[in-house]
Design a protein around this motif. Structure first.
Motif, PDB file in Angstrom:
ATOM      1  N   MET B 404       0.819  -1.283   0.037  1.00  0.00           N
ATOM      2  CA  MET B 404       0.099  -0.071  -0.005  1.00  0.00           C
ATOM      3  C   MET B 404       0.773   1.127  -0.184  1.00  0.00           C
ATOM      4  O   MET B 404       0.519   2.212  -0.651  1.00  0.00           O
ATOM      5  N   TRP B 405       1.860   1.174   0.624  1.00  0.00           N
ATOM      6  CA  TRP B 405       2.958   2.336   0.858  1.00  0.00           C
ATOM      7  C   TRP B 405       3.487   2.780  -0.525  1.00  0.00           C
ATOM      8  O   TRP B 405       3.728   3.900  -0.994  1.00  0.00           O
ATOM      9  N   ASN B 406       3.597   1.764  -1.347  1.00  0.00           N
ATOM     10  CA  ASN B 406       4.163   1.824  -2.648  1.00  0.00           C
ATOM     11  C   ASN B 406       3.280   1.830  -3.980  1.00  0.00           C
ATOM     12  O   ASN B 406       3.766   2.272  -4.960  1.00  0.00           O
ATOM     13  N   ASN B 409      -0.924   5.684  -8.184  1.00  0.00           N
ATOM     14  CA  ASN B 409      -1.907   6.122  -9.436  1.00  0.00           C
ATOM     15  C   ASN B 409      -1.338   6.256 -10.407  1.00  0.00           C
ATOM     16  O   ASN B 409       0.066   6.323 -10.746  1.00  0.00           O
ATOM     17  N   ASP B 411      -1.321   8.899 -12.496  1.00  0.00           N
ATOM     18  CA  ASP B 411      -0.687  10.185 -12.663  1.00  0.00           C
ATOM     19  C   ASP B 411       0.673  10.260 -11.821  1.00  0.00           C
ATOM     20  O   ASP B 411       1.286  11.153 -11.734  1.00  0.00           O
ATOM     21  N   GLY B 412       1.147   9.192 -11.470  1.00  0.00           N
ATOM     22  CA  GLY B 412       2.317   9.121 -10.468  1.00  0.00           C
ATOM     23  C   GLY B 412       2.137   9.756  -8.992  1.00  0.00           C
ATOM     24  O   GLY B 412       3.150   9.922  -8.253  1.00  0.00           O
ATOM     25  N   SER B 413       0.800   9.945  -8.563  1.00  0.00           N
ATOM     26  CA  SER B 413       0.592  10.143  -7.120  1.00  0.00           C
ATOM     27  C   SER B 413       0.454   8.693  -6.394  1.00  0.00           C
ATOM     28  O   SER B 413       0.182   7.736  -6.923  1.00  0.00           O
ATOM     29  N   LEU B 414       0.418   9.077  -5.042  1.00  0.00           N
ATOM     30  CA  LEU B 414       0.395   7.942  -4.229  1.00  0.00           C
ATOM     31  C   LEU B 414      -1.054   7.372  -4.034  1.00  0.00           C
ATOM     32  O   LEU B 414      -2.123   8.336  -3.847  1.00  0.00           O
ATOM     33  N   THR B 415      -1.316   6.131  -4.018  1.00  0.00           N
ATOM     34  CA  THR B 415      -2.681   5.824  -3.823  1.00  0.00           C
ATOM     35  C   THR B 415      -3.363   5.738  -2.447  1.00  0.00           C
ATOM     36  O   THR B 415      -4.642   6.132  -2.588  1.00  0.00           O
ATOM     37  N   TYR B 416      -2.604   5.604  -1.608  1.00  0.00           N
ATOM     38  CA  TYR B 416      -3.356   5.651  -0.300  1.00  0.00           C
ATOM     39  C   TYR B 416      -2.271   6.801   0.635  1.00  0.00           C
ATOM     40  O   TYR B 416      -1.069   6.713   0.563  1.00  0.00           O
ATOM     41  N   THR B 417      -3.127   7.351   1.771  1.00  0.00           N
ATOM     42  CA  THR B 417      -2.311   8.220   2.568  1.00  0.00           C
ATOM     43  C   THR B 417      -1.833   7.169   3.714  1.00  0.00           C
ATOM     44  O   THR B 417      -2.243   6.261   3.655  1.00  0.00           O
ATOM     45  N   PHE B 418      -0.963   7.565   4.515  1.00  0.00           N
ATOM     46  CA  PHE B 418      -0.394   6.872   5.556  1.00  0.00           C
ATOM     47  C   PHE B 418      -1.554   6.350   6.514  1.00  0.00           C
ATOM     48  O   PHE B 418      -1.629   5.095   6.863  1.00  0.00           O
TER      49      PHE B 418
END
Lengths: 291, 471
Positions: B404-406, B409, B411-418
């Motif tokens: 999940m950390w890795n 999306n 568009d190069g953004s992270l899928t999940y917040t911490f």
């Protein structure tokens, strides 16, 4: 024959142990924390920050929080610029940690306003409902001891003025740890260099979306915005959002890039899609309130 | 051999005290595992996760681990050297001072006097106590070896001597600090240097306190339990020297991708992978010693503990090097995978060997037959199942969270917040706490079994003075 001579065995074993020790533990002192490592702008902790650091150590914060951002895409996107050796020259001891039960804190400084930290330390779950971080509001009950701090600054050979020490008399441990949080990773001007520039024309993809769908995006707001702007957008640490009249594109940019010198972090890590949803939710919510 | 010459009283005392501190370690471990799922169980300022977790780890390492090391080494050294201890008075001092040190550690850690350095949290006055304690212990063991009756030294003695020297060097270097007051000091090293020195210590404390000593026990108690000698003396020599040589290069695998110079990380990675060889050398030496004796896994509960213990050692020393590779570390480090790895080593390898060693010594130092072998078997299964639930749930959790950390999306953004990744951990943390409770029950049964043995056990039929040659 060493199997019959214990002293010889001990000497040989010690030599075997010392080879790797010298190469990987002793030799690095020649390269680490030298002039080559130095970064201009990295300063010692102030008396208040150092006291906060000692509270951080005493409470074992390092058991759940790390303080090194690795040069990996997901680390840098999530936390900010990767950590550099020269940033830690005043850290005795190092506090890099080994486990991220909570998020990494190496680049926390300047991300949120002080008020955010006070509220979060008082009761983390009032801001992040499902967190398992315990409350630290009791730190407010413990005043600082300027005499002790003076001895610490002398041991660490940090510059301090008698006025600076005296000013700590009416401060408590909560003030100290918040001051420490705001120092973390902020000695290099990384926020300016990593600002995201939006290229091309911004087009709201959800102009045709119905109200019900837009309302269903409230969970994104609650998770990311409500802690500062209030569950009803009534404002608290951040300003009230009802009645704001920005264009879609400007609101998107504000959320996406943040207002770094105004204490609002950027939310580009959520991705453009979620930020557009937030934009529409916030504007839509305003409409709801008018009805 | 007149066994009454041997000082068994001191061994008995160390067995009892190591059990007490072991119980404390596991109990506090269970408490902090519940604090992780229910933050209301934190009672500041003293009983918070941040203060209790170091008590759990240090009680485990220094109370239980080192307590068992003291008990078994003091036993083994007399048996292998065929001579009583060099100094009974020093051993007595060591016992009292050991408990004083552990109590002082627990109290000061509760009060928040800590250096923050993992597995070395105690402040400088307690470091001084630990040094005195280790010198008293090491001196007694080495002097006893010097006056031994048997010229040839069995392999267990080599591991013991290496461990005594190794711990001393590691501890002294890492303890260097500048005191501000009696309860506060600052590390002598700063930043990246401090990190590098500390994990050189941290990883090799595992080598010198939690690997070499259990190997000394394993090499002694396995042949004693099966009645068959160790498979290959030559293999044990090669494994010994390569193990103590290679371990010291690997500390920086705890610091992959940090500002520690790249070449140190690369050396650590390479040597970590090489370490599989000596580790598995001992594992296979153990397995091959069972040639023709595998039926004892059914009949002899001691063998069950020992073989499962060495099996966990084998798994541990395969998983460890895997984690020490940069790419894998990038994925898994900082997640719950790592505590799962550590606990396979401590709950599986070190404790299994410790249980077997204590079970083996009890009839010989108390002249009582073990009260209940069915209880010992029940304990075995509880310990095994508890530990597997503990580790497997957190391995799954670690892979899940790392994924999940890795996650990204398009568009190069992270899928999940911490926080989105953290809340997914709760079910696994519950499972871990549950595994810990099972393990705790197993440990309580162990202590009960020993208590009943001492209280009510049948006197041993034949005194064990006979048939006590070197394995």
């Amino acid at each position: 024959m060493w199997e019959k001579k214990p002293v010889l065995l001990i000497v040989l074993a010690t030599c075997a142990i010392l080879v790797g020790t010298i190469v990987t533990m002793v030799l690095p002192f020649a390269w680490v924390n030298t002039e080559a490592d130095r970064i201009e702008g990295v300063t010692p902790y102030t008396a208040l920050q150092q006291e906060g650091r000692d509270v951080y150590i005493r409470e074992g914060c390092n058991n759940c929080h790390s303080q090194t951002v690795r040069p990996l895409v997901s680390d840098v996107l999530r936390y900010g610029e990767y950590s550099k050796s020269g940033e830690f020259v005043y850290d005795r001891p190092f506090l890099w940690g080994s486990k991220r039960t909570g998020p990494d804190l190496a680049r926390l400084g300047g991300k949120y306003p002080d008020a955010w930290h006070y509220k979060h330390m008082d009761s983390p779950r009032s801001m992040v409902p499902k967190t398992n971080m315990p409350d630290y509001e009791w730190l407010r009950d413990y005043p600082l001891d300027p005499q002790m701090i003076q001895r610490k600054m002398e041991t660490l050979d940090f510059p301090y003025t008698p006025e600076e020490i005296k000013a700590l008399e009416d401060k408590n441990e909560m003030d100290a740890i918040v001051a420490y949080m705001q120092k973390l990773g902020s000695d290099i001007p990384w926020r300016d260099t990593t600002e995201t520039t939006i290229v091309g024309e911004l087009v709201n993809p959800y102009t045709e979306t119905d109200q019900a769908t837009i309302s269903s995006w409230g969970s994104i707001y609650l998770e990311n915005c409500a802690a500062c702007h209030g569950e009803q957008m009534e404002g608290e640490i951040g300003p009230e959002l009802i009645g704001e009249d920005y264009d879609d594109e400007i609101l998107f940019e504000l959320i996406y890039s943040g207002i770094t010198d105004g204490g609002m972090p950027g939310f580009s890590s959520l991705g453009t899609d979620k930020v557009w949803k937030l934009t529409n939710f916030i504007r839509n919510y305003k409409a709801d309130g008018d009805q | 051999m007149e066994k009454q010459n041997y000082n068994y009283a001191i061994v008995r005392s160390f067995v009892i005290w190591s059990l007490i501190w072991g119980l404390v370690a596991v109990l506090v471990g269970v408490i902090v595992s519940f604090q992780m799922v229910e933050p209301d169980l934190n009672f500041p300022p003293y009983l918070t996760f941040g203060r209790l977790r170091p008590i759990h780890t240090n009680a485990g390492i220094y109370g239980w681990g080192v307590g068992v090391i003291f008990a078994t080494f003091l036993y083994i050294v007399q048996r292998l050297c065929k001579t009583p201890l060099w100094s009974d008075k020093l051993a007595k001092f060591q016992l009292y001072f050991f408990n004083a040190t552990i109590i002082a550690s627990a109290v000061t850690l509760l009060l928040g006097y800590t250096t923050s350095k993992e597995y070395h949290e105690m402040e400088w006055p307690i470091d001084v106590m630990i040094v005195i304690l280790w010198v008293a212990f090491g001196l007694n063991i080495i002097m006893t070896i010097l006056k031994r009756k048997d010229e040839q030294m069995y392999i267990s003695l080599w591991y013991m001597m290496a461990s005594i020297v190794g711990v001393a060097i590691l501890f002294l270097v890492n303890a260097a600090a500048e005191p501000v007051s009696l309860f506060k000091s600052y590390s002598a090293y700063a930043g990246t240097n401090d990190a590098n020195v500390h994990w050189w210590f941290g990883h090799n404390a595992v080598a010198m306190a939690l690997t070499a000593p259990p190997l000394a026990m394993f090499y002694y108690f396995l042949p004693k339990s099966t009645g068959v000698p160790i498979y290959s003396h030559r293999l044990s020599i090669i494994a010994f020297w390569s193990l103590i040589f290679m371990y010291l290069w690997t500390g920086a695998h705890h610091l992959l991708w940090t500002p520690v110079p790249d070449w140190i990380q690369t050396l650590a990675m390479g040597f970590s992978v090489m370490l599989i060889a000596p580790s598995w050398g001992s594992v296979f030496n153990g397995y091959l010693s069972m040639g023709g004796q595998w039926h004892q896994m059914r009949e002899n509960y001691l063998v069950k503990f020992l073989i499962l213990g060495i099996t966990f050692y084998g798994l541990q020393t395969l998983q460890g090097p895997m984690q020490a590779i940069r790419t894998f570390s990038a994925f898994i480090h900082y997640t719950d995978w790592v505590p799962a790895h550590i606990h396979m080593g401590t709950m599986g390898w070190v404790s299994m060997i410790s249980f077997a060693s204590i079970y083996f010594m009890i009839p010989r130092i108390w002249d009582r037959e073990i009260y209940s072998i069915p209880l010992a078997n029940l304990q075995f299964w509880l310990i095994l199942v508890g530990q597997l639930i503990w580790s497997i749930s957190l391995w799954v959790a670690g892979v899940l969270q790392a994924g999940m950390w890795n996650a990204m999306n398009s568009d190069g953004s992270l899928t999940y917040t911490f926080m989105e990744t953290m809340v997914e951990m709760y079910p696994y943390w519950w499972a871990r706490a549950f595994g810990g409770v099972i393990y705790l029950v197993g440990l309580i049964i162990f202590i009960y079994n020993i208590y009943m043995t001492v209280k009510k056990g049948e006197p041993t039929a034949v005194t064990t003075a006979t048939a006590e040659g070197r394995a």
